[in-house]
Design a protein around this motif. Structure first.
Motif, PDB file in Angstrom:
ATOM      1  N   SER A 139     -21.247  -1.894  -3.376  1.00 38.82           N
ATOM      2  CA  SER A 139     -20.341  -2.230  -1.943  1.00 38.82           C
ATOM      3  C   SER A 139     -19.905  -3.622  -2.170  1.00 38.82           C
ATOM      4  O   SER A 139     -18.467  -4.048  -1.656  1.00 38.82           O
ATOM      5  N   LEU A 140     -21.150  -4.579  -2.319  1.00 34.04           N
ATOM      6  CA  LEU A 140     -20.257  -6.437  -1.819  1.00 34.04           C
ATOM      7  C   LEU A 140     -19.961  -6.434  -3.933  1.00 34.04           C
ATOM      8  O   LEU A 140     -18.986  -7.571  -3.649  1.00 34.04           O
ATOM      9  N   LYS A 141     -20.230  -5.951  -4.536  1.00 32.12           N
ATOM     10  CA  LYS A 141     -19.453  -6.142  -5.944  1.00 32.12           C
ATOM     11  C   LYS A 141     -18.574  -6.065  -5.690  1.00 32.12           C
ATOM     12  O   LYS A 141     -17.257  -6.810  -6.096  1.00 32.12           O
ATOM     13  N   LYS A 142     -17.746  -4.818  -5.939  1.00 26.50           N
ATOM     14  CA  LYS A 142     -16.724  -4.146  -5.141  1.00 26.50           C
ATOM     15  C   LYS A 142     -15.896  -5.365  -4.110  1.00 26.50           C
ATOM     16  O   LYS A 142     -14.203  -4.718  -4.392  1.00 26.50           O
ATOM     17  N   ALA A 143     -16.120  -5.694  -3.800  1.00 23.23           N
ATOM     18  CA  ALA A 143     -15.694  -6.527  -2.788  1.00 23.23           C
ATOM     19  C   ALA A 143     -15.254  -8.077  -3.136  1.00 23.23           C
ATOM     20  O   ALA A 143     -15.144  -8.805  -2.329  1.00 23.23           O
ATOM     21  N   GLY A 144     -16.129  -8.020  -4.116  1.00 16.52           N
ATOM     22  CA  GLY A 144     -15.404  -9.477  -4.672  1.00 16.52           C
ATOM     23  C   GLY A 144     -16.829 -10.557  -4.552  1.00 16.52           C
ATOM     24  O   GLY A 144     -16.233 -12.016  -4.837  1.00 16.52           O
ATOM     25  N   VAL A 145     -17.876 -10.295  -4.632  1.00 18.85           N
ATOM     26  CA  VAL A 145     -19.022 -10.838  -3.373  1.00 18.85           C
ATOM     27  C   VAL A 145     -19.105 -12.319  -4.860  1.00 18.85           C
ATOM     28  O   VAL A 145     -19.862 -13.332  -4.501  1.00 18.85           O
ATOM     29  N   PHE A 146     -19.371 -11.303  -5.980  1.00 23.40           N
ATOM     30  CA  PHE A 146     -19.977 -11.752  -6.918  1.00 23.40           C
ATOM     31  C   PHE A 146     -19.007 -12.442  -7.943  1.00 23.40           C
ATOM     32  O   PHE A 146     -18.101 -11.437  -8.631  1.00 23.40           O
ATOM     33  N   ILE A 155     -22.171 -16.204  -5.853  1.00 19.59           N
ATOM     34  CA  ILE A 155     -21.806 -15.740  -4.400  1.00 19.59           C
ATOM     35  C   ILE A 155     -20.531 -16.738  -4.435  1.00 19.59           C
ATOM     36  O   ILE A 155     -19.966 -17.905  -3.689  1.00 19.59           O
ATOM     37  N   ASN A 156     -19.260 -15.627  -3.764  1.00 16.31           N
ATOM     38  CA  ASN A 156     -17.847 -15.694  -3.215  1.00 16.31           C
ATOM     39  C   ASN A 156     -17.837 -15.824  -1.708  1.00 16.31           C
ATOM     40  O   ASN A 156     -17.955 -14.621  -1.273  1.00 16.31           O
ATOM     41  N   VAL A 157     -17.494 -17.215  -0.990  1.00 18.74           N
ATOM     42  CA  VAL A 157     -18.160 -17.269  -0.369  1.00 18.74           C
ATOM     43  C   VAL A 157     -16.606 -16.786   0.765  1.00 18.74           C
ATOM     44  O   VAL A 157     -16.518 -16.053   1.911  1.00 18.74           O
ATOM     45  N   LYS A 158     -15.706 -16.449   0.577  1.00 19.76           N
ATOM     46  CA  LYS A 158     -14.542 -16.382   1.583  1.00 19.76           C
ATOM     47  C   LYS A 158     -14.702 -14.785   1.177  1.00 19.76           C
ATOM     48  O   LYS A 158     -14.465 -14.163   1.820  1.00 19.76           O
ATOM     49  N   ALA A 159     -14.521 -14.475   0.104  1.00 18.32           N
ATOM     50  CA  ALA A 159     -14.972 -12.128  -0.233  1.00 18.32           C
ATOM     51  C   ALA A 159     -16.059 -12.120   1.011  1.00 18.32           C
ATOM     52  O   ALA A 159     -15.539 -11.063   1.188  1.00 18.32           O
ATOM     53  N   LEU A 160     -17.147 -12.802   1.103  1.00 19.15           N
ATOM     54  CA  LEU A 160     -18.435 -12.147   2.023  1.00 19.15           C
ATOM     55  C   LEU A 160     -17.019 -12.458   3.014  1.00 19.15           C
ATOM     56  O   LEU A 160     -17.742 -11.363   3.852  1.00 19.15           O
ATOM     57  N   GLN A 161     -17.170 -13.088   3.506  1.00 18.80           N
ATOM     58  CA  GLN A 161     -16.390 -14.061   4.759  1.00 18.80           C
ATOM     59  C   GLN A 161     -15.613 -12.578   4.871  1.00 18.80           C
ATOM     60  O   GLN A 161     -15.422 -11.779   5.980  1.00 18.80           O
ATOM     61  N   GLU A 162     -14.347 -12.558   4.389  1.00 15.16           N
ATOM     62  CA  GLU A 162     -12.996 -12.136   4.668  1.00 15.16           C
ATOM     63  C   GLU A 162     -13.157 -10.410   4.596  1.00 15.16           C
ATOM     64  O   GLU A 162     -12.042  -9.577   4.952  1.00 15.16           O
ATOM     65  N   GLN A 163     -14.206 -10.230   3.442  1.00 17.79           N
ATOM     66  CA  GLN A 163     -14.129  -8.395   2.834  1.00 17.79           C
ATOM     67  C   GLN A 163     -15.107  -7.789   3.140  1.00 17.79           C
ATOM     68  O   GLN A 163     -14.847  -6.943   3.853  1.00 17.79           O
ATOM     69  N   VAL A 164     -16.253  -8.777   3.844  1.00 13.30           N
ATOM     70  CA  VAL A 164     -17.724  -8.336   3.844  1.00 13.30           C
ATOM     71  C   VAL A 164     -17.971  -8.452   5.830  1.00 13.30           C
ATOM     72  O   VAL A 164     -17.792  -7.494   6.562  1.00 13.30           O
ATOM     73  N   PHE A 165     -17.547  -9.058   6.500  1.00 13.95           N
ATOM     74  CA  PHE A 165     -17.898  -9.804   7.546  1.00 13.95           C
ATOM     75  C   PHE A 165     -17.015  -8.950   8.560  1.00 13.95           C
ATOM     76  O   PHE A 165     -17.035  -9.039  10.180  1.00 13.95           O
ATOM     77  N   LYS A 166     -15.596  -9.299   8.070  1.00 12.62           N
ATOM     78  CA  LYS A 166     -14.394  -8.708   8.746  1.00 12.62           C
ATOM     79  C   LYS A 166     -14.356  -8.001   9.077  1.00 12.62           C
ATOM     80  O   LYS A 166     -13.843  -6.959  10.177  1.00 12.62           O
ATOM     81  N   SER A 167     -14.883  -6.322   8.285  1.00 10.91           N
ATOM     82  CA  SER A 167     -14.690  -5.237   7.744  1.00 10.91           C
ATOM     83  C   SER A 167     -15.657  -4.991   8.987  1.00 10.91           C
ATOM     84  O   SER A 167     -15.112  -3.794   9.498  1.00 10.91           O
ATOM     85  N   LEU A 168     -16.441  -6.236   8.444  1.00  7.24           N
ATOM     86  CA  LEU A 168     -18.001  -5.217   9.755  1.00  7.24           C
ATOM     87  C   LEU A 168     -17.447  -4.766  10.746  1.00  7.24           C
ATOM     88  O   LEU A 168     -18.478  -4.215  12.210  1.00  7.24           O
ATOM     89  N   ILE A 169     -16.805  -6.574  11.524  1.00  7.67           N
ATOM     90  CA  ILE A 169     -16.983  -6.415  12.773  1.00  7.67           C
ATOM     91  C   ILE A 169     -15.527  -5.767  13.145  1.00  7.67           C
ATOM     92  O   ILE A 169     -15.333  -4.875  14.510  1.00  7.67           O
TER      93      ILE A 169
END
Length: 493
Positions: A139-146, A155-169
Motif C-alpha cells: 500500500s505504501l509502495k502503491k502510494a508512491g512512498v518509495f 522516502i518520498n515525503v510528499k507522497a507520505l503526507q498527501e497520499q498516506v496521512f491525508k488519506s488516513l485523516i
C-alpha cells in the motif's frame, strides 16, 4: 536510570522579583494582561486532549487497515507554548506531535545539499537500506512512498503526507461523521479541518466548553538518545541522564518559489530533524532556577507586546517576529545568563524580570541589526554545555531563522521611541556594573555574526532594526524604573 521529560500541558505562572510588585501592573497598563484563569485553562486542555485522543484512535485503526507496517503510537506528545508554560492571553491554541514508525524498514539519514553543494543544516533525506523488503509494504509502495533517485531508494515525503496521512485523516473524519450522534448535544464537538503541510489544523467548537485550535504533526521517530545533563545546569549534586526522542518532520518544497536553491530531484524528499524534545527541556529548566523563571516571564511579556502591535498593524518588526523567534531569544538568554559556564560571569545573578527584559531586548536588537537570528539547536557552539554529545551539539552549520521570512512587509509603521535617556529610578539600587557587561552577553558577538551586506538592502530591514526600541511599555513623558535596565543594556552593547 534515565529520566524522561513529562508529557503534560503546563499552566503559565508569572515570576517577578520581590521588589517588582508594581512592575507587572505597570506593564499591563501599557500592553494589556497576558494571563487567563485556571478554569479557562482546564477547559482548553480538556478539549485538546479529548479530540486528539479520538482522532488518534481512529488514525491508528485506519493505519492498521490500509497501510501495512505503518505504526502510529498510542499517545500524542504535547509541545510548543502550551507545553512550555508560555501561553499568553487565552488558552485556545495547542500543538502536538503524532509519532509513527514503519515497522521493519531500515532507514539511513542522508544530509541534504543545495545546488551549490553546501549542506543545509537540520535537513535530511531518508535512504531505504533494505530495499529488497519494500514489497512487504504494497500500500505504501502503491502510494508512491518509495522513490528511486540516482539508483538509491528514498522516502518520498510528499507522497507520505498527501497520499498516506491525508488519506488516513479523511477516513478518520468519515468514521466520526458516520457514527451515531449522542442524544445529549453537550457531548458533541464540531470540528473543522485545515491543512498546512505537514501540519493538520483542527478548529474545535463545543457548546459548553468553548473553542480551541489544535495543530498536530505526524513525526517519524528517527532516534532516541540518552544525554547526561551536567549537574550545574540542573542545580543538582550529580549529572543526570535524560531520554530525548528526535523526530523527522515532513518538509518537502510545496511552494513554487520556496527553496529555489534545492535541486528539483530532491524537493519531494526533504525531512527536517525536529528538536522539539530538547526545546521542551530548555523551558523545563526554568522550574529549577528563579533566574530562568524571570526570563520565561520576560518572554511572555514580549510575546504579548508583539501580539498587540501585530493586531494593531503598527510595527513591521512585530509582523516579522514569530513566537518561535522570541522563544529562541529566551533560550539563548537561559544559556548565556544562567548556565554556569565560561561565558557567564562567576557569581552573577539576574535580579528580576526588569533585568531579564533588558537582556532580552539587547539580544533581539542585535539580531535585528545584523539581520541574523541563529537557530538555537543548529550550529550553536555553546549547546554542548547543556546537551553534551547530543546529535544537535555536533551540527556545526548555523541556520538563520530570518532567512525564511520575507523582509518586504508592506504595512504602516508606528515609530515610537525606545527612550535612551531615562533617569535612574529611586528603587534601582543594584550595582550598574553588573548590568553593563556580564561576560555571558559577550558571547552574542560570536553567536550572531554580521550577515554579509546585500547589494540592495530592503528598507524594511532598517525599520526592523529600530522597531523593537519602540514599544508600548514606556512613553517618553512617563519614564519609570522598568526602562532603566533595558536602556543601560542597549548602551552597553
Amino acid at each position: 536510570m534515565a529520566s524522561s521529560t513529562h508529557n503534560n500541558w503546563v499552566y503559565p505562572e508569572d515570576h517577578f522579583a520581590s521588589n517588582e510588585q508594581s512592575l507587572k501592573f505597570k506593564i499591563c497598563e501599557r500592553i494589556g494582561c497576558w494571563n487567563f484563569s485556571h478554569d479557562d485553562w482546564e477547559k482548553g486542555c480538556f478539549i485538546a486532549d479529548d479530540v486528539l485522543r479520538i482522532i488518534l484512535n481512529d488514525l491508528r485503526n485506519q493505519a492498521r487497515l490500509h497501510f501495512e507496517g505503518l505504526e502510529i503510537q498510542s499517545d500524542f506528545i504535547r509541545q510548543a507554548s502550551a507545553r512550555q508554560g508560555m501561553k499568553i492571553i487565552a488558552p485556545d491554541e495547542f500543538d502536538a506531535v503524532i509519532p509513527f514508525t514503519i515497522k521493519g524498514l531500515v532507514l539511513q539519514e542522508v544530509r541534504l545539499r543545495n545546488i551549490s553543494d553546501h549542506y543545509l543544516p537540520g535537513q535530511i533525506r531518508l535512504r531505504v537500506e533494505n530495499v529488497a523488503q519494500i514489497d512487504r509494504y504494497p500500500s505504501l509502495k502503491k502510494a508512491g512512498v518509495f522513490e528511486m533517485n540516482s539508483g538509491i531508494c528514498f522516502i518520498n515525503v510528499k507522497a507520505l503526507q498527501e497520499q498516506v496521512f491525508k488519506s488516513l485523516i479523511d477516513k478518520a473524519f468519515y468514521v466520526q461523521s458516520s457514527a451515531p450522534k449522542p442524544l445529549n448535544s453537550s457531548n458533541i464537538y464540531y470540528v473543522t479541518r485545515g491543512s498546512r503541510p505537514p501540519t493538520i489544523e483542527l478548529n474545535i467548537q463545543h457548546d459548553i466548553l468553548g473553542c480551541a485550535n489544535v495543530d498536530f504533526v505526524p513525526a517519524l521517530i528517527l532516534d532516541t538518545e540518552i544525554i547526561s545533563i551536567p549537574r550545574g545546569v540542573l542545580s543538582a549534586r550529580f549529572d543526570t541522564p535524560f531520554i530525548f526522542q528526535r523526530f523527522g518532520l515532513m518538509k518537502w518544497v510545496n511552494k513554487e518559489k520556496e527553496n529555489q536553491c534545492i535541486d528539483e530531484k530532491n524537493r519531494n524528499l526533504i525531512w527536517r530533524s525536529c528538536s522539539s524534545s530538547y526545546e521542551k527541556f530548555m523551558f523545563d529548566l526554568c522550574e529549577v532556577s528563579e533566574e530562568r523563571c524571570y526570563i520565561r516571564t520576560a518572554c511572555r511579556v514580549m510575546k504579548t507586546l508583539v501580539h498587540m502591535l501585530r493586531r494593531q498593524h503598527q510595527n513591521r518588526a512585530a509582523v516579522l517576529l514569530s513566537s518561535y523567534h522570541l522563544k529562541t531569544v529566551a533560550m539563548y538568554c537561559i544559556l548565556l545568563l544562567t548556565v554556569p559556564t565560561s561565558p557567564t560571569l562567576p557569581g552573577y545573578r539576574l535580579s528580576g524580570v526588569r533585568e531579564a527584559l533588558g537582556y532580552f531586548l539587547l539580544f533581539l536588537e542585535s539580531a535585528l541589526e545584523k539581520k541574523v537570528l541563529p537557530d538555537f539547536f543548529l550550529g550553536n557552539e555553546h549547546l554542548d554545555k547543556i546537551f553534551p554529545g547530543s546529535y544537535f551539539s555536533k551540527i556545526r552549520i548555523k541556520y538563520n531563522l530570518f532567512d525564511k521570512e520575507t523582509p518586504e512587509l508592506e504595512l504602516p509603521v508606528l515609530r515610537m521611541k525606545f527612550t535612551q535617556n531615562e533617569k535612574k529610578s529611586t528603587d534601582d539600587n543594584e550595582n550598574p556594573s553588573m548590568v553593563y557587561r556580564p561576560n555571558g552577553l559577550l558571547s552574542i558577538a560570536s553567536i550572531i555574526p554580521t550577515k554579509p551586506d546585500q547589494a540592495c538592502e530592503p528598507a524594511s530591514w532598517k525599520i526592523c532594526r529600530c522597531a523593537l526600541r519602540s514599544s508600548y511599555l514606556t512613553q517618553p513623558e512617563t519614564l519609570d524604573s522598568f526602562t532603566c535596565r533595558s536602556s543601560r543594556a542597549f548602551h552597553a552593547w
